[in-house]
Design a protein around this motif. Sequence first.
Motif, short mmCIF file in Angstrom:
data_model
loop_
_atom_site.label_atom_id
_atom_site.label_comp_id
_atom_site.label_asym_id
_atom_site.label_seq_id
_atom_site.Cartn_x
_atom_site.Cartn_y
_atom_site.Cartn_z
N ARG A 65 0.86 -1.19 0.00
CA ARG A 65 0.00 0.00 0.00
C ARG A 65 0.89 1.23 0.00
NH1 ARG A 65 -4.16 1.93 4.81
NH2 ARG A 65 -4.92 3.81 3.74
N GLY B 5 -5.39 0.97 -0.23
CA GLY B 5 -6.01 0.17 0.81
C GLY B 5 -7.14 -0.70 0.33
N ASN B 6 -8.04 -0.15 -0.48
CA ASN B 6 -9.21 -0.92 -0.89
C ASN B 6 -8.97 -1.79 -2.11
OD1 ASN B 6 -11.60 -0.33 0.91
ND2 ASN B 6 -10.93 1.75 0.47
N ARG C 2 -7.18 -4.59 -0.61
CA ARG C 2 -8.12 -5.37 0.20
C ARG C 2 -8.94 -6.29 -0.70
NH1 ARG C 2 -10.36 -1.36 3.02
NH2 ARG C 2 -9.25 -1.69 4.96
N LYS D 171 -9.10 -10.29 -0.31
CA LYS D 171 -10.39 -11.00 -0.19
C LYS D 171 -10.44 -12.17 -1.15
CE LYS D 171 -15.41 -10.33 -0.13
NZ LYS D 171 -15.70 -11.72 -0.54
N ILE E 10 -14.29 -8.88 5.47
CA ILE E 10 -13.24 -8.22 4.71
C ILE E 10 -13.10 -6.75 5.10
CG2 ILE E 10 -14.75 -7.69 2.75
CD1 ILE E 10 -10.93 -8.49 2.77
N VAL F 17 -10.40 -6.02 7.58
CA VAL F 17 -9.00 -6.30 7.24
C VAL F 17 -8.30 -4.97 6.93
CG1 VAL F 17 -7.45 -7.40 5.59
CG2 VAL F 17 -9.50 -8.60 6.38
N GLU F 18 -7.32 -4.64 7.74
CA GLU F 18 -6.56 -3.40 7.56
C GLU F 18 -5.22 -3.70 6.90
OE1 GLU F 18 -7.66 -0.45 8.00
OE2 GLU F 18 -9.52 -0.92 9.08
N ILE F 19 -4.80 -2.81 6.00
CA ILE F 19 -3.51 -2.96 5.32
C ILE F 19 -2.71 -1.70 5.62
CG2 ILE F 19 -2.35 -3.21 3.09
CD1 ILE F 19 -4.83 -4.70 2.10
#
Length: 241
Positions: A8, A180-181, A184, A188, A198, A201-203
């Motif tokens: 990220r 991030g998304n 993500r 997923k 999902i 879930v943090e990145i």
Amino acid sequence: MPRLVLLRHGQSQWNLENRFTGWVNVDLTDQGEAEARKGGTLIAEAGFTPAVMFTSVLKRALRTGDLALSAAGLKDVPIVRDWHLNERHYGGLTGLNKAETAERHGEDQVRIWRRSYDVPPPPMQDDHPHSFAGDPLYEGQTIPDTESLKTTLDRVLPYWDAEIAPRLKAGEDVLIVAHGNSLRAIVKHLFAVPDDRIVGVEIPTGNPLEIDLDGDLVPTDARYLDTGRAADLPPLPEKQA
């Protein structure tokens, strides 16, 4: 077996200002640049040498990738840029301060827009100050006016299947520098994370997530390279018989 690293982008100016960024082309902060360089150093220490780097068309991801590759001594790695790896489009929320938006619309509503899987924010109108209509980055493309995490995955996954997965299946190691998304969405898919989990879930910014894959691109192991800033990872998926 192929290895995949997801990175990220480092902290951006609007991350710092707590604003909905989405597709707006903001730059990295000094901290974000440092995160990107450290990510590259960690990639080199892990002995990771990607055959290609995929990234979005947004400045904060492009600069993170450039800084990371330079720090890793990997300046000759080919770079593929594509808007399908962009951050989630935040529609009419784009540019707004998150705390002020919660005061205006209520924390519950903003939480739904931010954290639900399939409820998008209000669409961006053509007269929005950050409208992407006519942006040369998207010339000839049909682009959304808002996205949920679900519709972000709906645009990321076909690109993954068509462009990224074949490189991994050919045995190449791949670096993806994105958001991030959009990352993500890839997590997923790879880890088969349920819809209702999902969103949790943090990145972390600037922390390389290294994933070992088998020949079917099922994760066999995964780790954040900066263990001091690591987030919880989803459980490894069970291999289908």
